[in-house]
Motif scaffolding. Structure first.
Motif, PDB file in Angstrom:
ATOM      1  N   UNK A 460       0.708  -1.038   0.000  1.00 45.36           N
ATOM      2  CA  UNK A 460       0.149  -0.046  -0.007  1.00 45.36           C
ATOM      3  C   UNK A 460       0.860   1.219   0.011  1.00 45.36           C
ATOM      4  N   UNK A 461       2.089   1.220   0.655  1.00 41.34           N
ATOM      5  CA  UNK A 461       2.570   2.491   0.875  1.00 41.34           C
ATOM      6  C   UNK A 461       3.358   2.664  -0.378  1.00 41.34           C
ATOM      7  N   UNK A 462       4.247   1.551  -1.028  1.00 47.71           N
ATOM      8  CA  UNK A 462       4.566   1.719  -2.490  1.00 47.71           C
ATOM      9  C   UNK A 462       3.596   2.258  -3.517  1.00 47.71           C
ATOM     10  N   UNK A 463       2.455   1.587  -3.490  1.00 46.07           N
ATOM     11  CA  UNK A 463       1.596   2.114  -4.399  1.00 46.07           C
ATOM     12  C   UNK A 463       1.065   3.811  -4.169  1.00 46.07           C
ATOM     13  N   UNK A 476      -4.878   1.362  -9.239  1.00 47.36           N
ATOM     14  CA  UNK A 476      -5.930   0.546  -8.432  1.00 47.36           C
ATOM     15  C   UNK A 476      -5.313  -0.408  -7.732  1.00 47.36           C
ATOM     16  N   UNK A 477      -5.308  -0.831  -6.625  1.00 43.63           N
ATOM     17  CA  UNK A 477      -4.721  -1.694  -5.880  1.00 43.63           C
ATOM     18  C   UNK A 477      -5.747  -2.721  -5.398  1.00 43.63           C
ATOM     19  N   UNK A 478      -5.953  -4.090  -5.601  1.00 45.66           N
ATOM     20  CA  UNK A 478      -6.746  -5.048  -5.166  1.00 45.66           C
ATOM     21  C   UNK A 478      -5.794  -6.178  -4.545  1.00 45.66           C
ATOM     22  N   UNK A 498       6.332  -6.263  -7.930  1.00 43.95           N
ATOM     23  CA  UNK A 498       5.586  -5.182  -8.186  1.00 43.95           C
ATOM     24  C   UNK A 498       6.235  -3.866  -8.395  1.00 43.95           C
ATOM     25  N   UNK A 499       7.403  -3.396  -7.641  1.00 44.93           N
ATOM     26  CA  UNK A 499       7.924  -2.267  -7.941  1.00 44.93           C
ATOM     27  C   UNK A 499       8.586  -2.173  -9.307  1.00 44.93           C
ATOM     28  N   UNK A 500       9.143  -3.110  -9.739  1.00 40.81           N
ATOM     29  CA  UNK A 500       9.647  -3.126 -11.053  1.00 40.81           C
ATOM     30  C   UNK A 500       8.576  -3.138 -12.085  1.00 40.81           C
ATOM     31  N   UNK A 501       7.579  -3.726 -11.762  1.00 40.24           N
ATOM     32  CA  UNK A 501       6.369  -3.618 -12.911  1.00 40.24           C
ATOM     33  C   UNK A 501       6.093  -2.292 -13.082  1.00 40.24           C
TER      34      UNK A 501
END
Length: 595
Positions: A460-463, A476-478, A498-501
């Motif tokens: 969540x913090x990364x997003x 959008x995060x699920x 997720x970070x690299x994507x």
């Protein structure tokens, strides 16, 4: 060699009442037999030549995989040497130099092995010489710092490190290694393609030769007046089939054996008398490789006389007379008479034990490459964690002290010394900015939320941080299921993927929307709990070369494979990219053992 029963190939022979017609048929049959025989000899000779080329191609594939493995070993060994040097610089204990000392010996051995493996490639030989010089330069830099620390000159050693000489050399080494790997990757692609083509060509040639043989038999048996000539031709052809490497069976409509060549007898141990007029399925094809019973109605050999189609299989076994299994590749094809009716089938097979062994060796080399990738990723994360800890411990408290002192000076000088107050204000703001920068760097090196709050809050913090940096892209995060009970290595792997994507989306997609889905699936991969991670955007899509050769997608794929997962990417130009990873929860990076 037992002759093929006449009833297998033709229906009842009917005599031609016209002598003139009979003579014409005899002439045509004679010519047909000679032409077919010449074609058969040509096909068998061609197949022998193709087989030699296939063996050479397989050896080249193994060579390329070995070169790739050695290339990545060089980088891994250098990182081991750096790890040993850093440990010694921090602790001044000789025990920490063990990875450094071991790496020096193995680097020489690996360079020598690479030189030997690529001796027929001048470009790679030149690349190896360049890399060897850079490695020597890197090892010299490491040796200088170690010797300075041994002599008590710690500050001088620190100066050498701060020159960035070692970092620059490592960057050049990585660039050279990538160049060598790209060359080998191209070789591997071409050589695999050539090997596949030759294997298909060999099977096609063998099958055509067998069909040609039976065509000659059927053709010759149509003429009763050519019986003696046919017998002689049949003997010659039987000799040819007896000397071919492939096993050959003839079957009637009931799946019973009517013919077997020498190779089939030698491969499976049954005599011709034991096979002829018996069910081929019951003799050699009655069980699967795992011991389960193989129903006759599912047998692809028998199906050929039922559905009139050709069937090819390379994942089954034939059972020898002594009860052992023989891995084979076989093709079964129906045989028709002059009216187009099915009168039996011909099945040709060959032993693929050596090919299976080669495939296992190739798989082991690929697994070795995976383990090296896992190890490099683990070393990278350990280095990031160590560096983050050092930054926090060494700079956090001094910056806090500067901030407090600046605040004190501001309070004491606010009324009487305005200039000092303004300078203190600048110092305080600078300290705050530096502290923010350090915290940003720490988040990049090692997401502290993973240690403090778990995977869910970290994502969540990364997003949130990504959304702040790229406000024009709606994200959008699920997340579904329990996601906070994984081991640390799996947590950091998912976080990095997720970070690299998201980094790839920001750099290349030109998207307006991106979604991230992380779902825990009960009994997913191999009946174990698994994770499904999906990152998709509505951008412009990616070039095909970026998907197959780009470092971003390649890095994602390697990270997923390193933790036992599967990675797929669906790219639609002009509509966006859908990247999906399936990751088994039970398999984590902790399964990697240090060599």
């Amino acid at each position: 060699m037992k002759r093929i029963p006449h009833r297998f190939f033709t229906k009842e022979f009917k005599r031609d009442q016209s002598v003139t017609k009979k003579e014409k048929k005899e002439s045509v049959n004679s010519i047909g037999i000679v032409v077919s025989f010449v074609l058969l000899i040509t096909l068998l000779s061609t197949n022998f030549w193709v087989r030699n080329l296939e063996s050479e191609a397989a050896d080249l594939v193994k060579l390329t995989l070995a070169v790739e493995s050695d290339i990545w070993s060089l980088l891994s060994l250098l990182q081991d040497a750096e790890t040993g040097q850093r440990g010694y610089l921090i602790t001044q204990k000789e025990d920490y130099l063990e990875p450094y000392n071991t790496a020096q010996t193995k680097l020489d051995e690996t360079i020598a092995d690479l030189t030997k493996l690529t001796r027929d490639n001048p470009i790679q030989q030149e690349n190896i010489r360049t890399i060897n010089k850079l490695i020597r330069k890197k090892l010299d830099e490491l040796a200088i710092t170690i010797e300075l620390v041994r002599n008590g000159e710690f500050e001088e050693a620190t100066k050498v490190v701060h020159t960035n000489l070692g970092k620059n050399v490592m960057d050049k080494i990585r660039q050279e290694i990538k160049g060598m790997h790209d060359i080998e990757a191209l070789h591997k692609k071409k050589r695999f393609r050539k090997l596949d083509y030759l294997q298909e060509l060999e099977m096609l040639g063998n099958f055509l030769a067998i069909l040609l043989f039976f065509a000659v038999v059927v053709y010759a048996r149509k003429s009763f007046t050519l019986a003696q000539q046919f017998i002689e031709s049949e003997k010659k052809l039987a000799t040819i089939l007896g000397n071919t490497r492939e096993g050959v069976y003839g079957l009637n409509l009931n799946g019973r054996v009517t013919f077997a060549n020498k190779a089939a007898v030698e491969a499976l141990g049954y005599s011709i008398e034991e096979m002829v007029n018996n069910s081929l399925h019951d003799l050699i094809h009655h069980h699967y490789a795992d011991g389960q019973e193989y129903p006759r109605e599912n047998c692809n050999i028998y199906r050929a006389v039922k559905d009139g189609k050709m069937h090819t299989e390379d994942q089954e076994v034939f059972w020898k007379k002594d009860g052992t299994a023989l891995p084979v590749e076989y093709t079964s094809k129906p045989v028709h008479d002059s009216n187009g009716d099915i009168i039996g089938a011909v099945m040709v097979f060959h032993d693929i034990t050596e090919r299976k062994k080669a495939e296992e060796e190739i798989l082991q080399l690929l697994q070795q490459n995976r383990r090296l990738t896992q190890r490099m990723l683990k070393i990278q994360e350990d280095e990031r964690r160590h560096l983050a800890r050092e930054l926090h411990d060494e700079l956090g408290q001094p910056l806090a002290a500067i901030h407090l002192n600046a605040e004190t000076i501001k309070v004491l000088s606010k009324k009487q010394y305005l200039k000092i107050h303004e300078c203190a204000q600048v110092i305080d703001e600078t300290a705050i900015d530096v502290n923010k920068s350090i915290h940003s760097i720490l988040r990049q090196l090692r997401p502290t939320f993973l240690d403090d709050m778990g995977l869910v809050e970290s994502i969540k913090e990364l997003v949130n941080q990504w959304q702040i940096r790229f406000p024009t892209i709606e994200i959008k995060l699920s997340m579904e299921g329990e996601l906070n009970d994984f081991e640390d290595d799996l947590n950091i792997a998912i976080y990095r993927i997720i970070q690299e994507s998201l980094t790839n989306v920001a750099k290349h997609a030109k998207a307006h929307n991106v979604s991230v889905q992380l779902i825990r699936q009960p009994r997913g991969i191999e009946a174990k709990d698994s994770l499904k991670l999906i990152v998709e955007d509505n951008g412009k899509g990616l070039d095909d070369t970026f998907i197959t050769e780009g470092l971003g997608v390649t890095g994602l794929r390697e990270r997923v494979l390193a933790i036992g997962g599967k990675f797929t990417i669906n790219n639609i130009k002009g509509k966006g990219v859908h990247a999906e990873a399936q990751i088994p929860i039970a398999v984590t990076c902790n399964t990697v053992t240090e060599d």
